[in-house]
Design an enzyme around this catalytic site. Structure first.
Site, PDB file in Angstrom:
ATOM      1  N   CYS A 125      -6.712  -3.426   3.644  1.00 15.06           N
ATOM      2  CA  CYS A 125      -6.541  -1.962   3.701  1.00 15.06           C
ATOM      3  C   CYS A 125      -7.244  -1.190   2.581  1.00 15.06           C
ATOM      4  CB  CYS A 125      -5.061  -1.565   3.758  1.00 15.06           C
ATOM      5  SG  CYS A 125      -4.872   0.228   3.910  1.00 15.06           S
ATOM      6  N   CYS A 169       0.870  -1.177   0.000  1.00 13.85           N
ATOM      7  CA  CYS A 169       0.000   0.000   0.000  1.00 13.85           C
ATOM      8  C   CYS A 169       0.908   1.229   0.000  1.00 13.85           C
ATOM      9  CB  CYS A 169      -0.872  -0.044   1.254  1.00 13.85           C
ATOM     10  SG  CYS A 169      -1.773   1.472   1.605  1.00 13.85           S
ATOM     11  N   HIS A 170       0.372   2.336  -0.478  1.00 11.55           N
ATOM     12  CA  HIS A 170       1.174   3.559  -0.519  1.00 11.55           C
ATOM     13  C   HIS A 170       1.684   3.948   0.882  1.00 11.55           C
ATOM     14  CE1 HIS A 170       2.470   7.021  -2.865  1.00 11.55           C
ATOM     15  NE2 HIS A 170       2.413   7.644  -1.702  1.00 11.55           N
ATOM     16  N   THR A 171       0.934   3.564   1.918  1.00 10.86           N
ATOM     17  CA  THR A 171       1.347   3.920   3.284  1.00 10.86           C
ATOM     18  C   THR A 171       2.654   3.217   3.683  1.00 10.86           C
ATOM     19  OG1 THR A 171      -0.977   4.228   3.804  1.00 10.86           O
ATOM     20  CG2 THR A 171       0.514   4.074   5.674  1.00 10.86           C
ATOM     21  N   CYS A 190     -13.230  -0.963  24.655  1.00 12.11           N
ATOM     22  CA  CYS A 190     -12.640   0.331  25.046  1.00 12.11           C
ATOM     23  C   CYS A 190     -13.657   1.461  24.783  1.00 12.11           C
ATOM     24  CB  CYS A 190     -11.336   0.586  24.279  1.00 12.11           C
ATOM     25  SG  CYS A 190     -11.566   1.066  22.560  1.00 12.11           S
ATOM     26  N   ARG A 246      -3.334   0.704  20.495  1.00 15.05           N
ATOM     27  CA  ARG A 246      -2.787   1.741  19.608  1.00 15.05           C
ATOM     28  C   ARG A 246      -1.473   2.330  20.140  1.00 15.05           C
ATOM     29  NH1 ARG A 246      -0.617   4.273  16.608  1.00 15.05           N
ATOM     30  NH2 ARG A 246      -1.293   5.669  14.936  1.00 15.05           N
ATOM     31  N   CYS A 282     -11.446  -3.964  19.830  1.00 16.50           N
ATOM     32  CA  CYS A 282     -11.469  -4.780  21.057  1.00 16.50           C
ATOM     33  C   CYS A 282     -12.888  -4.975  21.587  1.00 16.50           C
ATOM     34  CB  CYS A 282     -10.576  -4.150  22.127  1.00 16.50           C
ATOM     35  SG  CYS A 282     -11.291  -2.692  22.929  1.00 16.50           S
ATOM     36  N   HIS A 286       0.977  -4.200   5.757  1.00 17.88           N
ATOM     37  CA  HIS A 286      -0.263  -4.219   6.541  1.00 17.88           C
ATOM     38  C   HIS A 286      -1.480  -4.649   5.748  1.00 17.88           C
ATOM     39  CE1 HIS A 286      -0.132  -0.301   4.581  1.00 17.88           C
ATOM     40  NE2 HIS A 286      -1.453  -0.272   4.692  1.00 17.88           N
ATOM     41  N   GLU A 287      -1.284  -5.149   4.507  1.00 25.75           N
ATOM     42  CA  GLU A 287      -2.436  -5.547   3.683  1.00 25.75           C
ATOM     43  C   GLU A 287      -2.187  -7.003   3.282  1.00 25.75           C
ATOM     44  OE1 GLU A 287      -4.099  -2.453   0.848  1.00 25.75           O
ATOM     45  OE2 GLU A 287      -3.727  -4.041  -0.600  1.00 25.75           O
ATOM     46  N   ARG A 301      -2.430  -2.573  -7.377  1.00 24.89           N
ATOM     47  CA  ARG A 301      -1.858  -3.341  -6.277  1.00 24.89           C
ATOM     48  C   ARG A 301      -0.915  -4.433  -6.781  1.00 24.89           C
ATOM     49  NH1 ARG A 301      -2.634   0.353  -2.957  1.00 24.89           N
ATOM     50  NH2 ARG A 301      -3.653  -0.039  -0.963  1.00 24.89           N
ATOM     51  N   CYS A 310      -9.939   2.172  17.673  1.00 28.67           N
ATOM     52  CA  CYS A 310      -9.911   1.390  18.915  1.00 28.67           C
ATOM     53  C   CYS A 310      -8.686   1.824  19.705  1.00 28.67           C
ATOM     54  CB  CYS A 310      -9.823  -0.096  18.584  1.00 28.67           C
ATOM     55  SG  CYS A 310      -9.474  -1.148  20.015  1.00 28.67           S
ATOM     56  N   CYS A 353     -14.431   1.825  21.047  1.00 30.13           N
ATOM     57  CA  CYS A 353     -15.254   0.733  20.496  1.00 30.13           C
ATOM     58  C   CYS A 353     -16.690   0.833  20.986  1.00 30.13           C
ATOM     59  CB  CYS A 353     -14.661  -0.628  20.871  1.00 30.13           C
ATOM     60  SG  CYS A 353     -13.204  -1.048  19.893  1.00 30.13           S
TER      61      CYS A 353
HETATM   62  N1  NAI Z   1      -6.980   6.834   5.606  1.00 31.35           N
HETATM   63  C1  NAI Z   1      -6.716   5.550   5.466  1.00 31.35           C
HETATM   64  O1  NAI Z   1      -7.196   4.699   6.230  1.00 31.35           O
HETATM   65  C2  NAI Z   1      -5.852   5.104   4.345  1.00 31.35           C
HETATM   66  C3  NAI Z   1      -5.102   5.987   3.647  1.00 31.35           C
HETATM   67  N2  NAI Z   1      -4.326   5.582   2.594  1.00 31.35           N
HETATM   68  C4  NAI Z   1      -3.622   6.620   1.868  1.00 31.35           C
HETATM   69  O2  NAI Z   1      -4.373   6.890   0.690  1.00 31.35           O
HETATM   70  C5  NAI Z   1      -3.518   7.413  -0.325  1.00 31.35           C
HETATM   71  C6  NAI Z   1      -3.740   6.632  -1.594  1.00 31.35           C
HETATM   72  O3  NAI Z   1      -3.279   5.304  -1.463  1.00 31.35           O
HETATM   73  P1  NAI Z   1      -3.074   4.368  -2.757  1.00 31.35           P
HETATM   74  O4  NAI Z   1      -4.292   4.385  -3.604  1.00 31.35           O
HETATM   75  O5  NAI Z   1      -2.533   3.090  -2.260  1.00 31.35           O
HETATM   76  O6  NAI Z   1      -1.921   5.201  -3.481  1.00 31.35           O
HETATM   77  P2  NAI Z   1      -1.454   5.271  -4.991  1.00 31.35           P
HETATM   78  O7  NAI Z   1      -0.104   5.871  -4.985  1.00 31.35           O
HETATM   79  O8  NAI Z   1      -1.650   3.957  -5.648  1.00 31.35           O
HETATM   80  O9  NAI Z   1      -2.494   6.301  -5.667  1.00 31.35           O
HETATM   81  C7  NAI Z   1      -2.352   7.685  -5.622  1.00 31.35           C
HETATM   82  C8  NAI Z   1      -2.793   8.254  -6.984  1.00 31.35           C
HETATM   83  O10 NAI Z   1      -2.748   9.686  -6.902  1.00 31.35           O
HETATM   84  C9  NAI Z   1      -2.217  10.183  -8.120  1.00 31.35           C
HETATM   85  N3  NAI Z   1      -1.667  11.529  -7.866  1.00 31.35           N
HETATM   86  C10 NAI Z   1      -0.495  11.858  -7.268  1.00 31.35           C
HETATM   87  N4  NAI Z   1      -0.369  13.194  -7.175  1.00 31.35           N
HETATM   88  C11 NAI Z   1      -1.496  13.721  -7.731  1.00 31.35           C
HETATM   89  C12 NAI Z   1      -1.980  15.053  -7.907  1.00 31.35           C
HETATM   90  N5  NAI Z   1      -1.275  16.111  -7.509  1.00 31.35           N
HETATM   91  N6  NAI Z   1      -3.178  15.223  -8.505  1.00 31.35           N
HETATM   92  C13 NAI Z   1      -3.921  14.149  -8.911  1.00 31.35           C
HETATM   93  N7  NAI Z   1      -3.513  12.863  -8.762  1.00 31.35           N
HETATM   94  C14 NAI Z   1      -2.323  12.653  -8.171  1.00 31.35           C
HETATM   95  C15 NAI Z   1      -1.192   9.164  -8.549  1.00 31.35           C
HETATM   96  O11 NAI Z   1      -0.921   9.236  -9.940  1.00 31.35           O
HETATM   97  C16 NAI Z   1      -1.891   7.856  -8.143  1.00 31.35           C
HETATM   98  O12 NAI Z   1      -2.687   7.343  -9.206  1.00 31.35           O
HETATM   99  C17 NAI Z   1      -2.119   7.332   0.259  1.00 31.35           C
HETATM  100  O13 NAI Z   1      -1.793   8.585   0.816  1.00 31.35           O
HETATM  101  C18 NAI Z   1      -2.242   6.294   1.354  1.00 31.35           C
HETATM  102  O14 NAI Z   1      -1.237   6.465   2.325  1.00 31.35           O
HETATM  103  C19 NAI Z   1      -4.300   4.290   2.184  1.00 31.35           C
HETATM  104  C20 NAI Z   1      -5.034   3.360   2.833  1.00 31.35           C
HETATM  105  C21 NAI Z   1      -5.810   3.656   4.021  1.00 31.35           C
HETATM  106  N1  LIG Z   2       1.760   7.008  11.505  1.00 31.26           N
HETATM  107  C1  LIG Z   2       1.083   7.754  10.514  1.00 31.26           C
HETATM  108  C2  LIG Z   2      -0.384   7.423  10.567  1.00 31.26           C
HETATM  109  C3  LIG Z   2      -0.904   7.402   9.198  1.00 31.26           C
HETATM  110  C4  LIG Z   2      -2.382   7.090   9.154  1.00 31.26           C
HETATM  111  O1  LIG Z   2      -3.185   7.979   9.270  1.00 31.26           O
HETATM  112  N2  LIG Z   2      -2.738   5.832   8.960  1.00 31.26           N
HETATM  113  C5  LIG Z   2      -4.108   5.445   8.685  1.00 31.26           C
HETATM  114  C6  LIG Z   2      -4.088   4.185   7.962  1.00 31.26           C
HETATM  115  S1  LIG Z   2      -3.208   4.308   6.469  1.00 31.26           S
HETATM  116  C7  LIG Z   2      -3.263   2.825   5.820  1.00 31.26           C
HETATM  117  O2  LIG Z   2      -2.754   2.564   4.793  1.00 31.26           O
HETATM  118  C8  LIG Z   2      -4.921   5.227   9.937  1.00 31.26           C
HETATM  119  O3  LIG Z   2      -5.714   4.306  10.055  1.00 31.26           O
HETATM  120  N3  LIG Z   2      -4.796   6.111  10.890  1.00 31.26           N
HETATM  121  C9  LIG Z   2      -5.443   5.979  12.160  1.00 31.26           C
HETATM  122  C10 LIG Z   2      -4.479   5.472  13.195  1.00 31.26           C
HETATM  123  O4  LIG Z   2      -4.909   5.142  14.289  1.00 31.26           O
HETATM  124  O5  LIG Z   2      -3.274   5.409  12.869  1.00 31.26           O
HETATM  125  C11 LIG Z   2       1.275   9.251  10.701  1.00 31.26           C
HETATM  126  O6  LIG Z   2       1.417   9.685  11.842  1.00 31.26           O
HETATM  127  O7  LIG Z   2       1.285   9.939   9.689  1.00 31.26           O
HETATM  128 ZN    ZN Z   3      -2.785   0.777   3.576  1.00 35.20          ZN
HETATM  129 ZN    ZN Z   4     -11.399  -0.935  21.369  1.00 32.80          ZN
END
Ligand code: NAI
Ligand SMILES: N[C@@H](CCC(=O)N[C@@H](CSC=O)C(=O)NCC(=O)O)C(=O)O
Ligand code: ZN
Ligand code: ZN
Length: 379
Positions: free
Chosen positions: A177, A47-49, A102, A117, A99, A69-70, A372, A113, A105
């Site tokens: 993820c 994943c990008h993260t 907490c 953490r 959990c 993580h995926e 992916r 949760c 949750c």
């Molecule tokens: N909040 C959450 O729970 C989660 C957050 N993430 C985050 O989500 C984001 C996306 O993840 P993925 O899809 O895996 O990443 P990815 O890198 O596969 O996709 C990002 C896309 O954005 C495009 N891009 C980059 N700069 C751009 C711009 N200025 N304007 C328009 N498009 C642009 C890229 O060409 C790419 O297609 C990452 O920051 C990742 O860390 C990922 C999973 C869970």
């Molecule tokens: N350690 C990072 C935290 C980045 C972040 O926000 N992670 C997401 C998941 S991203 C998955 O690909 C998230 O679930 N955040 C909630 C959490 O409890 O971490 C930073 O500090 O930037």
């Molecule tokens: Zn992820």
């Molecule tokens: Zn919990």
């Protein structure tokens, strides 16, 4: 061979330092302690993260560590007091724990949760605040409570979801993820209604899952934006109805969207991790009700900004972690939806490699057209 209660030596990709190639090492994985589960990881995606933390820009990034993580795997052994999974169960590790007891949750207001953490944020297990991984006696930090770039990992019991044993692990690993994050951003966080207009910034797996979720929710227009034009053809299959490459426009991109949507979209999603784009995503929303959801993770030191007037005039700024899904309860439900062909998963996988090829996999991630990459951990 009986491995329960023994230290397992296996292969894992160790990030010794930020930005330096990962090294496949013989890693010692200690047996699970109370409340812990040791999992044989069969398949893990990138994943990008993972790339973000590896880059050194994550304030919680600790080195040396085992990223990842995926993933999906099979329980090898469990520690004392673990009742919800047993050896042989098929599971998906969950970086967002659940959990069920907490404050978070029980609130009914969030999927976050609080139980483990504090430990997962500093790369250790809660029981003794130590790592279960070592290389020749040197401890290696855990990552996100999952560390799936290893043939075996140890997770907290609140961080593992038991799934249908018939589900193909080489596919459903993605439900750890990116796909749930995108779907849930639409269904749980934004709660997009039928007929809504939607803009998605970034068409990686997360953005495409947002498109899939928006289509399922009955959105009337789904505008996809990406600077990689190769994403456009793929995106059609996920429900994107219109494409914009910001590089083709001189005007601020929020203005371009406002002009083509009679004042702005109902919902926007930032799926990149770029704070300037986060601003544009908020400002392309319709006055009075438009909601923007931040999904992308931005680097340490980055901050969002806009004129407060944007919020005073009714736009709403939100964020989502794991799409608001309760991990242990809802990941099995997502797996069932995949088995019933109600959600896509296979379509997000563009490459299959092995754990040994992990550095090549990270290079691929940064190439156009890659969604992916799934790694076979035991080949
Ligand atoms: N909040 C959450 O729970 C989660 C957050 N993430 C985050 O989500 C984001 C996306 O993840 P993925 O899809 O895996 O990443 P990815 O890198 O596969 O996709 C990002 C896309 O954005 C495009 N891009 C980059 N700069 C751009 C711009 N200025 N304007 C328009 N498009 C642009 C890229 O060409 C790419 O297609 C990452 O920051 C990742 O860390 C990922 C999973 C869970
Ligand atoms: N350690 C990072 C935290 C980045 C972040 O926000 N992670 C997401 C998941 S991203 C998955 O690909 C998230 O679930 N955040 C909630 C959490 O409890 O971490 C930073 O500090 O930037
Ligand atoms: Zn992820
Ligand atoms: Zn919990």
């Amino acid at each position: 061979m009986v491995t329960e209660g023994q230290v397992i030596t296996c292969k894992a990709a160790v990030a010794w330092e930020p930005n330096k190639p990962l090294v496949i090492e013989d890693v010692q994985v200690a047996p699970p302690q109370a409340g812990e589960v040791r999992v044989k990881i069969l398949y893990t995606a990138l994943c990008h993260t993972d790339a973000y933390t590896w880059s050194g820009k994550d304030p919680e990034g600790l080195f040396p560590c085992i990223l990842g993580h995926e993933a999906a795997g099979i329980v090898e052994s469990v520690g004392e007091g673990v009742t919800e999974v047993k050896p042989g169960d098929h599971v998906i590790p969950c970086y967002q724990a659940e959990c069920r007891e907490c404050k978070f949750c029980k609130s009914g207001k969030t999927n976050l949760c609080g139980k483990v953490r504090a430990a997962t944020g500093v790369g250790v297990m809660m029981n003794d605040r130590k790592s279960r991984f070592s290389v020749n006696g040197k401890p290696i930090y855990h990552f996100m409570g999952t560390s799936t770039f290893s043939q075996y990992t140890v997770v907290h019991d609140v961080s593992v979801a038991k799934i249908d044993p018939n589900a193909p692990l080489e596919k459903v690993c993605l439900l750890g993820c990116g796909v749930p994050t995108g779907l849930g951003a639409v269904w749980n966080t934004a709660k997009v209604e039928p007929g809504s207009t939607v803009a998605i910034f970034g068409l990686g797996s997360v953005g495409l899952a947002v498109a899939e979720g928006a289509k399922a929710a009955g959105a009337s227009r789904i505008i996809g934006l990406d600077i990689d034009s190769k994403k456009f053809d793929i995106a059609k299959n996920f429900g994107v109805t219109e494409f914009i490459n910001p590089k083709d426009h001189e005007k601020p991109i929020q203005q371009v969207i406002v002009d083509t949507t009679d004042g702005g979209v109902d919902y926007s999603f930032e799926c990149i991790g770029n704070v300037s784009v986060m601003r544009a995503a908020l400002e392309c929303c319709h006055k009075g009700w438009g909601t923007s959801v931040i999904v992308g993770v931005a680097a340490s030191g980055q901050e969002i900004s806009t004129r407060p007037f944007q919020l005073v005039t009714g736009r709403v700024w939100k964020g989502t972690a794991f799409g608001g899904f309760k991990s242990r309860s809802q990941v099995p439900w997502l797996v069932d939806k995949y088995m019933k062909k109600e959600i896509k998963v296979d379509e997000y996988i563009t490459h299959n490699l092995t754990l040994k090829e992990i550095n090549e996999a990270f290079h691929l991630m940064h190439e156009g057209g890659c969604l992916r990459v799934v790694l076979n951990a035991h080949e």
